[in-house]
Design a protein around this motif. Structure first.
Motif, short mmCIF file in Angstrom:
data_model
loop_
_atom_site.label_atom_id
_atom_site.label_comp_id
_atom_site.label_asym_id
_atom_site.label_seq_id
_atom_site.Cartn_x
_atom_site.Cartn_y
_atom_site.Cartn_z
N ASN B 31 -7.79 2.75 -0.36
CA ASN B 31 -7.22 3.22 -1.62
C ASN B 31 -8.31 3.45 -2.67
OD1 ASN B 31 -4.46 2.56 -0.66
ND2 ASN B 31 -5.29 0.49 -0.74
N SER B 94 -9.61 -0.19 -3.44
CA SER B 94 -9.04 -1.44 -2.94
C SER B 94 -8.72 -1.29 -1.47
CB SER B 94 -7.78 -1.83 -3.72
OG SER B 94 -6.73 -0.92 -3.45
N SER B 95 -8.63 -2.43 -0.81
CA SER B 95 -8.28 -2.46 0.60
C SER B 95 -6.81 -2.18 0.79
CB SER B 95 -8.63 -3.83 1.18
OG SER B 95 -8.10 -3.97 2.47
N ASN B 101 -5.10 -6.83 -2.83
CA ASN B 101 -4.82 -5.82 -3.82
C ASN B 101 -5.77 -5.86 -5.00
OD1 ASN B 101 -3.95 -8.16 -4.96
ND2 ASN B 101 -1.81 -7.55 -5.17
N ILE B 102 -6.91 -6.47 -4.84
CA ILE B 102 -7.88 -6.49 -5.92
C ILE B 102 -8.58 -5.14 -5.98
CG2 ILE B 102 -10.00 -7.54 -6.75
CD1 ILE B 102 -9.07 -10.13 -5.35
N GLN B 103 -8.62 -4.57 -7.17
CA GLN B 103 -9.33 -3.31 -7.34
C GLN B 103 -10.74 -3.59 -7.85
OE1 GLN B 103 -7.18 -0.26 -9.47
NE2 GLN B 103 -5.31 -0.63 -8.29
N TYR B 104 -11.69 -2.87 -7.26
CA TYR B 104 -13.09 -2.98 -7.63
C TYR B 104 -13.49 -1.70 -8.35
CZ TYR B 104 -12.99 -6.87 -4.38
OH TYR B 104 -12.67 -8.04 -3.74
#
Lengths: 116, 114
Positions: B31, B94-95, B101-104
């Motif tokens: 994602n 995100s994965s 569901n952590i967005q980087y």
């Protein structure tokens, strides 16, 4: 649609003191996630803490902790022993699903200044 | 560590130009997201993609398009830049896994349209 409200545009705190940033949200979902992100001046946004709505226990990460009140739809961030490096914009964010392909809904942010 | 790289920190463009903002992530994330950040408005979602060649409109897609030809790269395109598109643009990834569901976020691109 979900909304996230941060009612404090700016805050300041003395070094070593404790400060609480407020966040409320509106949703009809029952299972969701809440996040606090930190954006230091001219630097990248990073995750501070994450809370799963179905968990009663408040999340903690070192000096950062949350007060999650599901019924009140409130999700405040407490920073203990504030340090100069905590100076940043803080964003509260909501995600309606556990799945990674779900966008975040952000509040407008709180600018925190830690004063020496 | 997850790395999300945005190709430019600062860009200055002229009204009417076609502008490309590039974002690359190195963690094989499914994602990717483009947000716009404006003072007093927080971050607002422009587009996101959950797979190669797949895209979904966000809250403010008007005036923008996106491209995802490879998994690691997500491009934001301003077809004809306008002054009201002057802003900070943030890319995130995100994965796809459950509860992952952590967005980087990338460092951001500050775009000025003159």
């Amino acid at each position: 649609a979900q909304t996230v409200t941060q009612s404090q545009p700016e805050m300041s705190v003395q070094e070593a003191e404790t400060v609480t940033l407020s966040c409320t949200y509106d949703t009809s979902e029952n299972n969701y996630y809440l996040f606090w992100y930190k954006q230091p001046p001219s630097r990248q946004m990073i995750l501070v803490i994450r809370q799963e709505a179905y968990k009663q226990q408040n999340a903690t990460e070192n000096r950062f902790s949350v007060n999650f009140q599901k019924a009140a739809k409130s999700f405040s961030l407490k920073i203990s022993d504030s340090q100069l490096g905590d100076t940043a914009m803080y964003f509260c964010a909501f995600m309606k699903s556990h799945s990674g392909n779900t966008p975040l809904v952000f509040g407008k942010g709180t600018r925190l200044s830690v004063i020496a | 560590d997850v790395k999300v790289t945005q190709s430019s920190r600062y860009l200055v463009k002229r009204t009417g130009e076609k502008v490309f903002l590039e974002c690359v992530q190195d963690m094989d994330h499914e994602n990717m997201f483009w947000y716009r950040q404006d003072p007093g408005l927080g971050l607002r979602l422009i587009y996101f993609s959950y797979d190669v060649k797949m895209k979904e409109k966000g809250d403010i897609p008007e005036g923008y398009s996106v491209s995802r030809e490879k998994k690691e790269r997500f491009s934001l395109i301003l077809e004809s830049a306008s002054t009201n598109q002057t802003s900070m643009y943030l890319c995130a990834s995100s994965s796809g896994g459950l509860a992952k569901n952590i967005q980087y976020f990338g460092a951001g691109t500050r775009l000025s349209v003159l």
